[in-house]
Design a protein around this motif. Structure first.
Motif: not given
Length: 527
Positions: A418-430
């Motif tokens: 899915t991606g790097r844990a460090s690349d993930m971002y949270i937008s509007g709680g998702s």
């Protein structure tokens, strides 16, 4: 308890075994000059014997800063056979970065390429342990000459014997790319790397033999160096381009001239090679294994390469810490037409002898199809980071090595990143995973390259910014219309930025750390 033998084969014996079995066969070819296996072993043992006579030996670190060339190739075997630890650098790093590698590794010797004396000065100023400096070109006062070491050790090499080693003796400090903080030295050992070589032969290039030829298009200091070990193990010659930069015409000419059957590179280079007109000018029917790693290949690029080269693509997924040995997607699982054998979007199934699990933050294995952190265990996992207990504590937990990558396994055990844990971002709680957005954007015919990052947003906390390189004009509205049937609306980038090129590492990977810094400074990469 059964008592065993701690000692294992010094990995440098691979070169000696091939030299005995195939003394006159070519082992290294560049710019029309060929070196046989016997010549290579003689040269390696001459340098090693000369260095041993000067007091260098088991456990000492050899820092190497060089372009791809014969001496870089030989320096690995010199270090292995002496029982030293090979510490190669990425030749594109800056002198201060090289100084950090020299001091953090405790290097006592350094080999450097022509025109790079300022790197030696930086390392010397930061590394009190540095005793010997070896120049590939003309040495400065107080330095040794590589050619002089060859001559000096010529009378000693016949009696040279490699150092005795155990399974856990370090062989190679494999430095991470250092995308966050300082690079870390992953310790690769003689015993571990013997497993890795067998595993690569089993999973990546079955049937490799002495008639095989390998084209070296990536730095021998990292993944291509491991790939070179595999070829040496079977007596397959390494062929290096004369140019230090990728020249697609030269690469395809060498494929035809030497009947190249295998090469290792990264997806961006596969893309460049297969999109260059030179691919149509030369015969590449000898290719059997075009192995790519370092990053997933975008589906559009994958399909183009398959239609151009045939079913020769082999993907593996792994980190330097696991020397690539996590999963493999062999050629029969690649299909440009999405046929029944294709595993579109997967990086493959677990490598032979390796186990992959998806864990939550508490170390619990998650069910099939659930996203979590990709973790791995098996004989290919490195011995840990050198002199870095904090990093070791962070990556070795619950009995697994933690990759920092996110993904899930399907019912057949195929892994999807899915991606790097460090690349993930949270937008509007998702949770939003950039990789998914990047894949969707790359299916648009005008989008050539893309990187998606989460940036601060007053309303949503974070929102996506897509940096794109395009081949034709395309509006934001057209891009969002393209995404509409493919992605949920909350995943859509709020902002599109168009650049003429992407910043890339020395290995051809898009570097998001640099992209973020440029975005924050409102700059574009310099051409």
């Amino acid at each position: 308890m059964i008592s065993g033998i701690d000692n294992v084969m010094n990995l440098g014996e691979l070169l000696a075994q091939i030299a005995r079995r195939l003394p006159d066969a070519p082992g290294f070819i560049r710019a029309g000059q060929s070196y046989s296996w016997r010549q290579l072993l003689t040269r390696v043992d001459s340098v090693a014997a000369a260095l041993r006579a000067r007091g260098l030996g088991k456990g000492d670190r050899l820092l190497v800063h060089s372009r791809n060339n014969l001496q870089l190739f030989e320096s690995a075997w010199v270090a292995f056979r002496l029982g030293m630890v090979w510490v190669p650098t990425n030749v594109r790093i800056t002198p201060p970065e090289a100084a950090y590698l020299g001091s953090s590794s405790g290097a006592v010797a350094m080999l450097y390429d022509e025109g790079m004396a300022h790197y030696v000065d930086a390392v010397g100023a930061a590394s009190p342990a540095l005793q010997q400096v070896i120049a590939i070109g003309a040495p400065r006062t107080g330095e040794l000459s590589y050619d002089a070491l060859l001559d000096e050790g010529a009378a000693l090499q016949a009696d040279f014997r490699p150092a005795e080693v155990t399974y856990h003796d370090p062989l190679w400090f494999f430095y991470t790319s250092g995308t966050t903080g300082h690079p870390k030295a992953g310790v690769l050992t003689h015993g571990q790397m013997a497993f890795v070589i067998n595993n690569h032969l089993a999973d990546l290039m079955p049937g490799l033999n002495a008639q095989s030829r390998s084209l070296v298009l990536a730095p021998l200091s990292h993944g291509a160096g491991i790939h070179a070990l595999i070829n040496v193990a079977r007596g397959a010659a390494c062929v290096l381009p004369a140019s230090d930069r990728l020249d697609c015409d030269e690469a395809w000419r060498l494929v035809q001239e030497h009947r190249i059957d295998n090469l290792f590179t990264v997806p961006t280079i596969v893309k460049m090679l297969t999109e260059d007109p030179a691919v149509e000018r030369y015969d590449h029917s000898s290719l059997r294994y075009v192995i790519y790693a370092g990053a997933p290949m975008y589906r559009a690029d994958q399909c183009h390469a398959l239609r151009t080269l045939g079913k020769v693509l082999v993907q593996y997924y792994g980190l330097g810490e696991v020397t690539g040995n996590i999963t493999v997607l062999p050629a029969d699982c690649h299909d440009a037409e999405d046929g029944p054998q294709a595993k579109v979007g997967s990086c493959g199934y677990p490598r032979t002898g390796m186990q992959v699990a998806i864990l939550d933050e508490h170390g619990n294995q998650l069910p099939t199809g659930s996203d979590g952190e990709i973790c791995v265990r098996g004989p290919a996992v490195f011995a840990g980071y050198y002199n870095n207990p904090e990093a070791n504590a962070a990556c070795f937990r619950f009995g697994w090595f933690h990759t920092g990558d996110l993904g899930h396994l399907d019912e057949q055990g195929y892994l999807f990143i899915t991606g790097r844990a460090s690349d993930m971002y949270i937008s509007g709680g998702s949770n939003v995973y950039p990789r998914e957005i990047e894949e969707a954007l790359l299916t648009h015919p005008a989008v050539n390259e893309v990187a998606v990052l989460g940036l601060p947003d007053e309303k949503w906390g974070e929102c996506g910014c897509a940096v794109i390189v395009v081949t034709a004009e395309v509006s934001d509205e057209q891009l969002l219309a393209h995404l509409q049937p493919r992605l949920a609306r909350y995943k859509w980038p709020k902002r599109f930025v168009r650049w003429s090129q992407m910043p890339k590492s020395g290995y051809g990977k898009i570097v998001k750390k640099q992209i973020r810094a440029l975005l924050e400074a409102s700059e574009e990469p310099a051409l």
